[in-house]
Motif scaffolding. Structure first.
Motif, PDB file in Angstrom:
ATOM      1  N   PHE A  72     -36.903   6.516 -11.932  1.00 46.82           N
ATOM      2  CA  PHE A  72     -36.526   5.790 -13.148  1.00 46.82           C
ATOM      3  C   PHE A  72     -36.514   4.294 -12.858  1.00 46.82           C
ATOM      4  N   PRO A  73     -36.724   3.484 -13.904  1.00 52.42           N
ATOM      5  CA  PRO A  73     -36.788   2.032 -13.687  1.00 52.42           C
ATOM      6  C   PRO A  73     -35.407   1.421 -13.475  1.00 52.42           C
ATOM      7  N   VAL A  74     -35.356   0.407 -12.619  1.00 55.62           N
ATOM      8  CA  VAL A  74     -34.130  -0.352 -12.386  1.00 55.62           C
ATOM      9  C   VAL A  74     -34.483  -1.831 -12.307  1.00 55.62           C
ATOM     10  N   THR A  75     -33.493  -2.650 -12.574  1.00 56.17           N
ATOM     11  CA  THR A  75     -33.608  -4.086 -12.360  1.00 56.17           C
ATOM     12  C   THR A  75     -33.164  -4.370 -10.937  1.00 56.17           C
ATOM     13  N   VAL A  76     -33.924  -5.184 -10.231  1.00 53.60           N
ATOM     14  CA  VAL A  76     -33.572  -5.537  -8.859  1.00 53.60           C
ATOM     15  C   VAL A  76     -32.777  -6.836  -8.868  1.00 53.60           C
ATOM     16  N   VAL A  77     -31.624  -6.787  -8.218  1.00 51.59           N
ATOM     17  CA  VAL A  77     -30.772  -7.964  -8.038  1.00 51.59           C
ATOM     18  C   VAL A  77     -30.719  -8.234  -6.546  1.00 51.59           C
ATOM     19  N   LEU A  78     -30.969  -9.472  -6.181  1.00 47.81           N
ATOM     20  CA  LEU A  78     -30.956  -9.851  -4.773  1.00 47.81           C
ATOM     21  C   LEU A  78     -29.865 -10.887  -4.546  1.00 47.81           C
ATOM     22  N   LEU A  79     -28.982 -10.596  -3.602  1.00 48.41           N
ATOM     23  CA  LEU A  79     -27.881 -11.495  -3.266  1.00 48.41           C
ATOM     24  C   LEU A  79     -28.053 -12.003  -1.838  1.00 48.41           C
ATOM     25  N   SER A  80     -27.522 -13.176  -1.579  1.00 46.72           N
ATOM     26  CA  SER A  80     -27.545 -13.740  -0.240  1.00 46.72           C
ATOM     27  C   SER A  80     -26.154 -13.650   0.376  1.00 46.72           C
ATOM     28  N   SER A  81     -26.120 -13.210   1.627  1.00 43.54           N
ATOM     29  CA  SER A  81     -24.846 -13.163   2.358  1.00 43.54           C
ATOM     30  C   SER A  81     -24.753 -14.295   3.378  1.00 43.54           C
ATOM     31  N   GLU A  82     -25.596 -15.326   3.196  1.00 42.69           N
ATOM     32  CA  GLU A  82     -25.611 -16.427   4.162  1.00 42.69           C
ATOM     33  C   GLU A  82     -24.267 -17.143   4.249  1.00 42.69           C
ATOM     34  N   HIS A  83     -23.586 -17.319   3.122  1.00 43.24           N
ATOM     35  CA  HIS A  83     -22.349 -18.098   3.102  1.00 43.24           C
ATOM     36  C   HIS A  83     -21.098 -17.250   2.951  1.00 43.24           C
ATOM     37  N   GLU A  84     -21.275 -16.012   2.580  1.00 44.02           N
ATOM     38  CA  GLU A  84     -20.120 -15.126   2.428  1.00 44.02           C
ATOM     39  C   GLU A  84     -20.589 -13.686   2.524  1.00 44.02           C
ATOM     40  N   GLU A  85     -19.776 -12.878   3.183  1.00 42.10           N
ATOM     41  CA  GLU A  85     -20.091 -11.452   3.299  1.00 42.10           C
ATOM     42  C   GLU A  85     -20.101 -10.818   1.907  1.00 42.10           C
ATOM     43  N   ILE A  86     -21.116 -10.031   1.651  1.00 44.03           N
ATOM     44  CA  ILE A  86     -21.202  -9.282   0.404  1.00 44.03           C
ATOM     45  C   ILE A  86     -20.637  -7.897   0.686  1.00 44.03           C
ATOM     46  N   LYS A  87     -19.616  -7.510  -0.043  1.00 45.23           N
ATOM     47  CA  LYS A  87     -18.955  -6.227   0.190  1.00 45.23           C
ATOM     48  C   LYS A  87     -19.522  -5.174  -0.765  1.00 45.23           C
ATOM     49  N   PRO A  88     -20.224  -4.184  -0.213  1.00 50.83           N
ATOM     50  CA  PRO A  88     -20.847  -3.158  -1.064  1.00 50.83           C
ATOM     51  C   PRO A  88     -19.872  -2.462  -2.012  1.00 50.83           C
ATOM     52  N   GLU A  89     -18.661  -2.221  -1.550  1.00 49.88           N
ATOM     53  CA  GLU A  89     -17.694  -1.523  -2.416  1.00 49.88           C
ATOM     54  C   GLU A  89     -17.339  -2.369  -3.641  1.00 49.88           C
ATOM     55  N   GLU A  90     -17.275  -3.690  -3.476  1.00 52.14           N
ATOM     56  CA  GLU A  90     -17.000  -4.571  -4.618  1.00 52.14           C
ATOM     57  C   GLU A  90     -18.181  -4.601  -5.585  1.00 52.14           C
ATOM     58  N   ILE A  91     -19.386  -4.637  -5.050  1.00 57.94           N
ATOM     59  CA  ILE A  91     -20.580  -4.645  -5.890  1.00 57.94           C
ATOM     60  C   ILE A  91     -20.691  -3.332  -6.649  1.00 57.94           C
ATOM     61  N   ASN A  92     -20.452  -2.214  -5.970  1.00 56.35           N
ATOM     62  CA  ASN A  92     -20.493  -0.909  -6.641  1.00 56.35           C
ATOM     63  C   ASN A  92     -19.436  -0.814  -7.730  1.00 56.35           C
ATOM     64  N   ALA A  93     -18.245  -1.342  -7.485  1.00 54.15           N
ATOM     65  CA  ALA A  93     -17.182  -1.331  -8.493  1.00 54.15           C
ATOM     66  C   ALA A  93     -17.599  -2.144  -9.717  1.00 54.15           C
ATOM     67  N   ARG A  94     -18.240  -3.275  -9.487  1.00 50.09           N
ATOM     68  CA  ARG A  94     -18.717  -4.098 -10.609  1.00 50.09           C
ATOM     69  C   ARG A  94     -19.765  -3.361 -11.424  1.00 50.09           C
ATOM     70  N   LEU A  95     -20.685  -2.688 -10.735  1.00 50.31           N
ATOM     71  CA  LEU A  95     -21.704  -1.921 -11.453  1.00 50.31           C
ATOM     72  C   LEU A  95     -21.074  -0.775 -12.248  1.00 50.31           C
ATOM     73  N   GLU A  96     -20.131  -0.070 -11.625  1.00 46.30           N
ATOM     74  CA  GLU A  96     -19.454   1.040 -12.316  1.00 46.30           C
ATOM     75  C   GLU A  96     -18.678   0.554 -13.535  1.00 46.30           C
ATOM     76  N   ALA A  97     -18.192  -0.672 -13.482  1.00 48.28           N
ATOM     77  CA  ALA A  97     -17.452  -1.244 -14.608  1.00 48.28           C
ATOM     78  C   ALA A  97     -18.395  -1.743 -15.707  1.00 48.28           C
ATOM     79  N   GLY A  98     -19.703  -1.616 -15.463  1.00 49.02           N
ATOM     80  CA  GLY A  98     -20.679  -2.033 -16.464  1.00 49.02           C
ATOM     81  C   GLY A  98     -21.034  -3.504 -16.423  1.00 49.02           C
ATOM     82  N   GLU A  99     -20.603  -4.204 -15.374  1.00 46.21           N
ATOM     83  CA  GLU A  99     -20.909  -5.631 -15.263  1.00 46.21           C
ATOM     84  C   GLU A  99     -22.394  -5.821 -14.972  1.00 46.21           C
TER      85      GLU A  99
END
Length: 140
Positions: A72-99
């Motif tokens: 199925f089709p998805v939109t690709v979002v690319l984030l940089s962790s150069e300046h701050e750690e990207i926490k997968p659990e926070e990103i997943n929570a945002r997606l689950e919340a419909g953000e």
């Protein structure tokens, strides 16, 4: 269900049919798939420059490769962790919340807003947090 790493490995196999080993090593092999739902796939790069270039030049290509792997089709979002750690659990929570998430790198943000990069690393980190945690509409 397969892990994000397993899915990304399948995507890399699809991409490797279209790109040389050099291109794969330069742009794709060190990206990490950290979140996926029925609308969005979130990838992380360790470099602002890479996140910026890959999101501009290869988002559609990666989306097509992902679709061929997951069905199925998805939109690709690319984030940089150069300046701050990207926490997968926070990103997943945002997606689950419909953000709705958007690709982000500090370099691209500074260029778009014609702002010089902060000289102090703490200021750069504060800017990343402020931008990442605040929808763009609220900034205006």
């Amino acid at each position: 269900m397969q892990s994000f790493q397993d899915i990304w490995q399948l995507v890399l196999k699809v991409l490797s049919k279209s790109f040389s080993e050099t291109i794969m090593d330069l742009w794709f092999n060190d990206l990490r798939l950290i979140a996926l739902n029925d609308k969005t796939a979130v990838l992380v790069s360790a470099s602002d420059m890479k996140a910026d270039i890959v999101s501009k030049r290869y988002s559609d290509t990666m989306a097509a490769a992902l679709e061929s792997c997951i069905g199925f089709p998805v939109t690709v979002v690319l984030l940089s962790s150069e300046h701050e750690e990207i926490k997968p659990e926070e990103i997943n929570a945002r997606l689950e919340a419909g953000e709705e998430l958007h690709s982000f790198s500090l370099a691209a943000y500074l260029r778009e807003h014609r702002t010089a990069p902060p000289k102090d690393p703490k200021e750069a980190l504060a800017l990343v947090r402020r931008v990442f945690d605040k929808p763009e509409e609220e900034e205006k």
